[in-house]
Design a protein around this motif. Structure first.
Motif, PDB file in Angstrom:
ATOM      1  N   GLU A   1       0.837  -1.196   0.000  1.00 39.12           N
ATOM      2  CA  GLU A   1       0.000   0.000   0.000  1.00 39.12           C
ATOM      3  C   GLU A   1       0.868   1.242   0.000  1.00 39.12           C
ATOM      4  O   GLU A   1       1.892   1.305   0.655  1.00 39.12           O
TER       5      GLU A   1
ATOM      6  N   GLU B   1      -1.194  -9.354   2.660  1.00 39.19           N
ATOM      7  CA  GLU B   1      -2.138  -8.358   2.157  1.00 39.19           C
ATOM      8  C   GLU B   1      -2.770  -8.757   0.828  1.00 39.19           C
ATOM      9  O   GLU B   1      -2.051  -9.037  -0.142  1.00 39.19           O
TER      10      GLU B   1
ATOM     11  N   SER C   1      -4.214  -6.847  -1.199  1.00 37.72           N
ATOM     12  CA  SER C   1      -4.069  -5.844  -2.260  1.00 37.72           C
ATOM     13  C   SER C   1      -2.841  -6.118  -3.132  1.00 37.72           C
ATOM     14  O   SER C   1      -2.625  -5.429  -4.117  1.00 37.72           O
TER      15      SER C   1
ATOM     16  N   GLN D   1      -3.908  -8.074  -8.108  1.00 37.69           N
ATOM     17  CA  GLN D   1      -4.642  -7.132  -8.956  1.00 37.69           C
ATOM     18  C   GLN D   1      -5.999  -7.726  -9.300  1.00 37.69           C
ATOM     19  O   GLN D   1      -6.087  -8.861  -9.757  1.00 37.69           O
ATOM     20  N   GLN D   2      -7.058  -6.938  -9.075  1.00 39.25           N
ATOM     21  CA  GLN D   2      -8.417  -7.451  -9.317  1.00 39.25           C
ATOM     22  C   GLN D   2      -8.864  -7.219 -10.748  1.00 39.25           C
ATOM     23  O   GLN D   2      -9.285  -8.125 -11.432  1.00 39.25           O
TER      24      GLN D   2
END
Ligand SMILES: Nc1ncnc2c1ncn2[C@@H]1O[C@H](COP(=O)(O)OP(=O)(O)OP(=O)(O)O)[C@@H](O)[C@H]1O
Ligand SMILES: [Zn+2]
Length: 750
Positions: free
Chosen positions: A269, A340, A342, A345-346
């Motif tokens: 992040e 994490e 995040s 990648q979505q």
């Protein structure tokens, strides 16, 4: 005839072949870019993967020619191309998707990148000699402001005769306006010239500090990690919050640098990079480069080029996309906060997990990988327990500070007894009051931004929804707008209910904005700040919020998951988790895992120096084992229970998951296509295929969505399955009725 195969930034499979003339073929090599025509009118920068003489299987007039060579040396190294191929293959996307994500836009466009110029200052020739300087002084006797600028110039020039002095720097130091400066130019004393400057940080090398000495426990961990690397290229460092994992990383980096190696340090992040950058810069100075999406594209292009040069950064600190940077002698990869999600990648493709990509990259380079966290991901923990990874533990905080006391508050009971004040329990408010009056700080964690997650008509129950997506809208009070968190659409707040025309529309639930307002009300003296997606649009916003809180300029920091991990503040004595239930009740098989991590992480922000911290955990389900495991920081039991369940129900880390998503504007089309896809997949995969189902948000950006779940155990060959999935996708798309359906895969979904 010569040909090149190139990767283009388009979502089509494979590479594309163009002709290239003899002269160009001599100069062209793998990893260089060539400008090529595509379709009727487009041109793209293609990345060359092969130069050869084999005519493609096409009529010759169909094979177009390269328009121009764009490089003399490769911008993508052979090893990177290998990583691109691995990602495209494993995550079942195209090489073009990977190319799109990997290269900064400035390297993908056909326009050449323009360097940034700065105006520099020099003395005009006739005033450069000592006599000339006397004349200038005489000339400026009556213009005190100009004289000041002139004298400042002489001082700065004397301090560092070889350095270029920019107009901006001079005016800054002299506190002068550009009008005064212009006069000096008009009078012929100064001349100016343009100079190309990098956007990279060329600030003078800061005063470097030595790395802190490791504690005995940290020293042990350091040695164990190096020992374990001899047998396992990947080691998991499982260290409780504030055990000083960062210090261990710093020593490992020093060791890697001493061996002439480069280091990649990944963070999930951007908020986290602020503090870690400061800590690393103090020690590594200009050997450290930073790379993430908040940097301008031009800056990213410059870092990319620097990494290809003879003088690359030795350490790259970055978010997900930093795995794509070129490395020439990578020796160590650190994945901090490895748990994490995040890192994955979505949307859009490539739907890659940066932790996995980093491990593969390290493997290709013969580098070692260290995964660090206080709350390991199920996958990594399982890999460590089964001996695939090494594992090293740090079980005590630095200076033996105690882990915080976690006090669970039963919100259901308190509501029943009318003792809650909005979202706050009396226990939390009392703890905050004590902390603030003792000059300590508080973090409040609420994983919902905006003011109210949902509006509702109290008479008829009408709820405003997004036109494009099947979700209710979030009310943002500062903007006085309703916004959709899926597509970004905004709507005016209706003054009366459009359904029953009553004016009684009110908010349900509490977002961070609302929490902020209430805290300002209850503690008017406290200085309150909020950190969420809405307050951190700019790169500097994070820095300001974090620095202000670090320096004690704010007392209460309210935030979403951004405040929950990795941040290191010395004066936080109380952490409030306002609504644990929203995490526990999330409709996903990973809900408990994520809730455990998030609660443990945010708790870990409390009491990092000196006195023991206090965490107030508000929930309607205090009896849940996962809540108790957070309280006792019992990772082992948590994972033991989790693994029993996951194995029983065939979920990761015991089973590979692939989600198949289908999207189309028309509900009927996507429904039929999904059923057909399910039937085709079941022919080979039988009951490993579940669905299709509607996902919890079944329409986004006007596209209706269906999802199939594929569970793959140890008994199948993943490579074969991936091939089969791709073929089935093609088969479906070749049917006329489904040719406009979007079909994509999410491998190892998070
Ligand atoms: N050997 C050391 N010498 C001096 N200070 C240290 C040392 N080790 C840790 N610290 C300090 O202790 C604090 C916590 O360390 P750090 O932030 O590295 O913890 P962490 O293990 O990364 O925690 P988290 O998992 O919460 O991110 C920091 O302020 C750090 O500077
Ligand atoms: Zn929407």
């Amino acid at each position: 005839m010569h040909y090149v195969d190139v990767i283009l930034p388009v979502p089509l499979d494979g590479t594309f072949t163009y002709t290239i003339d003899d002269a160009q073929a001599l100069r062209c090599g793998v990893g260089m870019r060539v400008l090529v025509p595509f379709g009727a009118s487009k041109t793209y920068a293609g990345v060359v993967t092969r130069v050869h003489d084999e005519a493609p299987d096409l009529p010759p007039e169909k094979v177009k020619g390269v328009l121009a060579l764009m490089d003399d040396t490769p911008v993508v190294l052979p090893l990177q191309l290998r990583l691109w191929r691995w990602i495209a293959d494993y995550y079942m996307c195209t090489l073009g998707d990977v190319y799109g994500a990997a290269l900064p836009a400035g390297l993908k466009a056909d326009s050449q990148y323009r360097p940034k110029m700065e105006t520099c200052v020099a003395l005009a020739k006739q005033f450069a000699s000592p006599e000339g300087q006397k004349v200038a002084l005489e000339m400026l006797r009556r213009s005190s402001k100009q004289l000041e600028v002139y004298q400042t110039y002489l001082q700065l020039a004397a301090a560092d005769p070889s350095a270029l002095l920019t107009r901006e720097a001079l005016l800054n130091v002299a506190h002068a306006t550009s009008a005064i400066f212009s006069n000096l130019v008009k009078r012929g004393i100064f001349t100016t010239f343009e100079h190309e400057v990098g956007r990279l940080n060329h600030a003078l090398e800061p005063h470097l500090e030595r790395a802190a000495q490791l504690s005995a426990a940290q020293g042990d961990a350091y040695n164990q990690i190096r020992m374990q690397w001899m047998q396992h290229p990947v080691v998991l460092l499982h260290g409780v919050t504030s055990s000083g994992k960062t210090e261990v990383y710093i020593h490992l980096i020093l060791q890697a640098l001493a061996e002439g190696k480069q280091v990649l340090y990944l963070l999930p992040e951007i908020a986290l990079t602020v503090q870690i950058t400061q800590r690393l810069q103090r020690i590594f100075g200009n050997r450290l480069g930073i790379y993430h999406s908040r940097y301008s594209d031009a800056e990213r292009v410059e870092i990319w080029r620097k990494q290809l040069s003879a003088d690359p950064y030795d350490i790259i600190l970055g978010a997900r996309s930093a795995v794509f940077l070129p490395f020439q002698r990578l020796g160590l990869v650190i994945v901090d906060e490895e748990h994490e999600n995040s890192y994955k990648q979505q949307d859009p493709a490539p739907r890659y997990h940066a932790r996995s990509a980093a491990i593969v990259l390290a493997h290709m380079c013969g580098a070692k990988t260290l995964l660090g966290t206080a709350t390991p991901s199920a996958e990594s923990y399982h890999n460590a327990l089964t001996g695939k990874y090494g594992m090293v533990r740090l079980t005590t905080r630095f200076r033996d500070v105690q882990l915080p006391e976690i006090h669970v508050v039963d919100v259901k009971d308190l509501r029943h007894r009318k003792m809650m004040r909005g979202p706050f329990s009396p226990t939390l408010l009392a703890a905050m009051r004590d902390a603030l009056s003792a000059g300590r700080q508080v973090i409040l964690f609420q994983n919902r931004r905006g003011f109210a997650p949902m509006l509702e008509c109290r008479v008829c129950g009408w709820v405003p929804k997004c036109k494009n997506c099947d979700v209710s809208l979030t009310f943002h009070k500062r903007l006085n707008l309703l916004t959709c968190h899926y597509c970004g659409a905004t709507y005016a707040v209706p003054p009366i209910c459009p359904n029953c025309e009553n004016p009684h529309i009110s908010g349900r639930g509490y977002g961070t904005e609302n929490i902020e307002d209430q805290i300002r009300d209850i503690f008017p003296e406290a200085r309150v700040a909020r950190m969420d997606l809405d307050t951190t649009h700019t790169r500097n916003a994070y820095e300001r919020l974090i620095t202000d809180f670090s320096m004690g300029k704010t007392d209460v920091l309210i935030g979403t998951q951004m405040v929950s991990k990795g941040l290191d503040f010395g004066r936080v004595s109380v952490v409030g988790i306002l609504d644990a239930d929203s995490m526990l009740n999330y409709p996903d098989f990973r809900a408990y895992e994520h809730a455990f991590m998030m609660m443990s992480q945010v708790s870990g922000r409390a009491g990092r120096r000196g006195d023991r911290g206090l965490v107030i955990l508000q929930t309607r389900s205090p009896q849940l084992p996962v809540v108790q495991q957070v309280v006792s920081n019992d990772c082992d039991t948590f994972y033991h229970d989790l693994f029993v369940e996951r194995e029983l129900f065939h979920y990761p880390p015991f089973t590979h998951l692939v989600y198949v998503f289908l999207r189309h504007k028309q509900e009927a089309v996507v429904e039929a296509a999904a059923l057909e896809m399910g039937a085709l997949l079941r022919r080979s995969l039988a009951d490993r295929v579940l669905g299709p189902d509607k996902p919890s948000v079944a329409r986004v950006k006007q596209l209706c969505i269906r999802k199939l779940v594929i569970k793959l155990g140890q008994d199948v060959d993943l490579r074969q399955v991936r091939l089969f999935l791709q073929q089935t996708r093609q088969q479906l798309l070749s049917l006329k009725s489904y040719s406009t359906v979007q079909i994509f895969f999410d491998v190892d979904p998070q």
